[in-house]
Design an enzyme around this catalytic site. Structure first.
Site, PDB file in Angstrom:
ATOM      1  N   SER A   4     -36.849   5.552 104.712  1.00 38.48           N
ATOM      2  CA  SER A   4     -35.656   4.707 104.719  1.00 38.48           C
ATOM      3  C   SER A   4     -34.487   5.385 105.431  1.00 38.48           C
ATOM      4  O   SER A   4     -34.031   6.460 105.023  1.00 38.48           O
ATOM      5  CB  SER A   4     -35.247   4.370 103.279  1.00 38.48           C
ATOM      6  OG  SER A   4     -33.961   3.802 103.233  1.00 38.48           O
ATOM      7  N   LYS A  64     -29.494  -4.603  99.916  1.00 40.73           N
ATOM      8  CA  LYS A  64     -30.350  -3.459  99.551  1.00 40.73           C
ATOM      9  C   LYS A  64     -30.063  -2.247 100.427  1.00 40.73           C
ATOM     10  O   LYS A  64     -30.231  -1.099  99.982  1.00 40.73           O
ATOM     11  CB  LYS A  64     -31.820  -3.873  99.615  1.00 40.73           C
ATOM     12  CG  LYS A  64     -32.299  -4.363 100.983  1.00 40.73           C
ATOM     13  CD  LYS A  64     -32.902  -3.270 101.836  1.00 40.73           C
ATOM     14  CE  LYS A  64     -33.324  -3.806 103.195  1.00 40.73           C
ATOM     15  NZ  LYS A  64     -33.987  -2.756 104.006  1.00 40.73           N
ATOM     16  N   LYS A 106     -31.515  -7.757 109.334  1.00 35.96           N
ATOM     17  CA  LYS A 106     -31.045  -7.773 107.947  1.00 35.96           C
ATOM     18  C   LYS A 106     -29.602  -7.278 107.921  1.00 35.96           C
ATOM     19  O   LYS A 106     -29.306  -6.203 108.449  1.00 35.96           O
ATOM     20  CB  LYS A 106     -31.906  -6.863 107.070  1.00 35.96           C
ATOM     21  CG  LYS A 106     -33.354  -7.290 106.933  1.00 35.96           C
ATOM     22  CD  LYS A 106     -34.136  -6.293 106.080  1.00 35.96           C
ATOM     23  CE  LYS A 106     -35.592  -6.696 105.926  1.00 35.96           C
ATOM     24  NZ  LYS A 106     -36.355  -5.715 105.111  1.00 35.96           N
TER      25      LYS A 106
END
Length: 328
Positions: free
Chosen positions: A251, A188, A105
């Site tokens: 995260s 994101k 990503k």
């Protein structure tokens, strides 16, 4: 089905564990570049560095050494490499007949390209897809419910990925908006740094909600400028991945923001993680791509200023709050 997962980090190991548990009875091989790491995984039957406490299924095979002969026998290849290594890997595998999906990503730092754009440059004949969505590797490895999106412009590629991986703890949805899915997965990470900063400074839940909402707007603007569909950003790879990465304690990108809020310098932050935080590497590329298309991304701009050392944590927040009012 013969499945080869390339990359024995957290995500590669988790995906290989899931595939090996699949009720279809796949033959799954996890390949790693580091022979010593693979030998340790084989001996311990656990990836203790990334997925401590999760046993590798008995049927999961491990390998290092030359990858191409293994890839030649596969029906599906899953690349679990950072964006920085994707180009090299795609070039090495450009001749395989198997369907190939990447978990990477972000935007490539040198070129500013998304993963599918890199693939179009170096391996245009590959049957390729992106696997993206709100997901922490550790939770998938533990068999906790997870949902991903298989994004490809080729319908049969999407169908093969759903058939191969959908089942057990994992739901896989098909989507033909490859641009939208990849922009969501890239942007994101940047927004998660901003949200971690907000929480680290104890600015409150109002501020967190505003950041996530306006971050979604920035993500959508850039994606649509690059050819994506707006509705993609309301789905798993947009809103879903943004909420998870911006608020979840697992995260890495959120942790970058939390540590920057404490006053740590970026090199100290990255050294403390032990994992790659893609947002720290791709934020500037996101901003450059946005500027090239005339897209306003003030949150991204503040994050870049913070990462570059031009802004302190509270200055980055002040830069956002002092913007002129506008219609939503």
């Amino acid at each position: 089905m013969d499945i080869v997962v390339v990359g024995a980090g957290a995500w590669g190991s988790a995906m290989a564990i899931h595939a090996a548990r699949h009720p279809a009875g796949h033959r799954v091989l996890l390949w790693g570049r580091d022979a010593r790491q693979i030998a340790a995984l084989q001996a311990e039957r656990e990836n203790s560095r990334y997925l401590k406490g999760v046993a590798l299924p008995a049927g999961l095979t491990l390998a290092s050494g030359p990858l191409e002969p293994l890839a030649a026998r596969a029906d599906l290849l899953v690349l679990a490499t950072p964006m920085a290594a994707l180009r090299e890997m795609l070039r090495a595998l450009q001749g395989v007949r198997a369907t190939l999906a990447w978990l990477s990503k972000g935007f490539e730092a040198q070129s500013g390209l998304l993963a599918h754009e890199v693939c179009e440059q170096v391996a245009p004949r590959l049957r390729a897809a992106a696997l993206s969505g709100p997901s922490f590797a550790l939770e998938l490895a533990h068999g906790q419910p997870t949902a991903l999106v298989a994004a490809s412009r080729q319908a049969d590629v999407r169908e093969q990925l759903v058939h191969a991986l959908h089942g057990g703890a994992l739901r896989v949805y098909a989507n033909d908006d490859l641009v939208g899915v990849e922009v969501g997965g890239a942007v994101k990470n940047v927004m998660a740094i901003a949200t971690g900063l907000c929480d680290g400074l104890q600015l409150g839940l109002n501020a967190r909600a505003a950041l996530i909402t306006r971050g979604l707007a920035e993500m959508s603007r850039l994606g649509c400028a690059l050819g994506a569909r707006t509705e993609t950003f309301m789905g798993l790879s947009g809103l879903g991945d943004l909420v998870l990465t911006a608020t979840g304690d697992l995260s890495r990108n959120r942790k970058v923001g939390l540590l920057l809020a404490r006053g740590l310098a970026l090199p100290e932050v990255l050294a403390s993680l032990g994992h790659v935080a893609e947002g720290a590497y791709s934020a500037r590329t996101v901003l450059e791509r946005a500027r090239a298309h005339g897209v306003d991304m003030p949150i991204t701009e503040a994050v870049v200023g913070l990462l570059d050392g031009r802004l302190k944590a509270r200055e980055a927040v002040a830069q956002l709050m002092e913007r002129d009012p506008r219609e939503e």
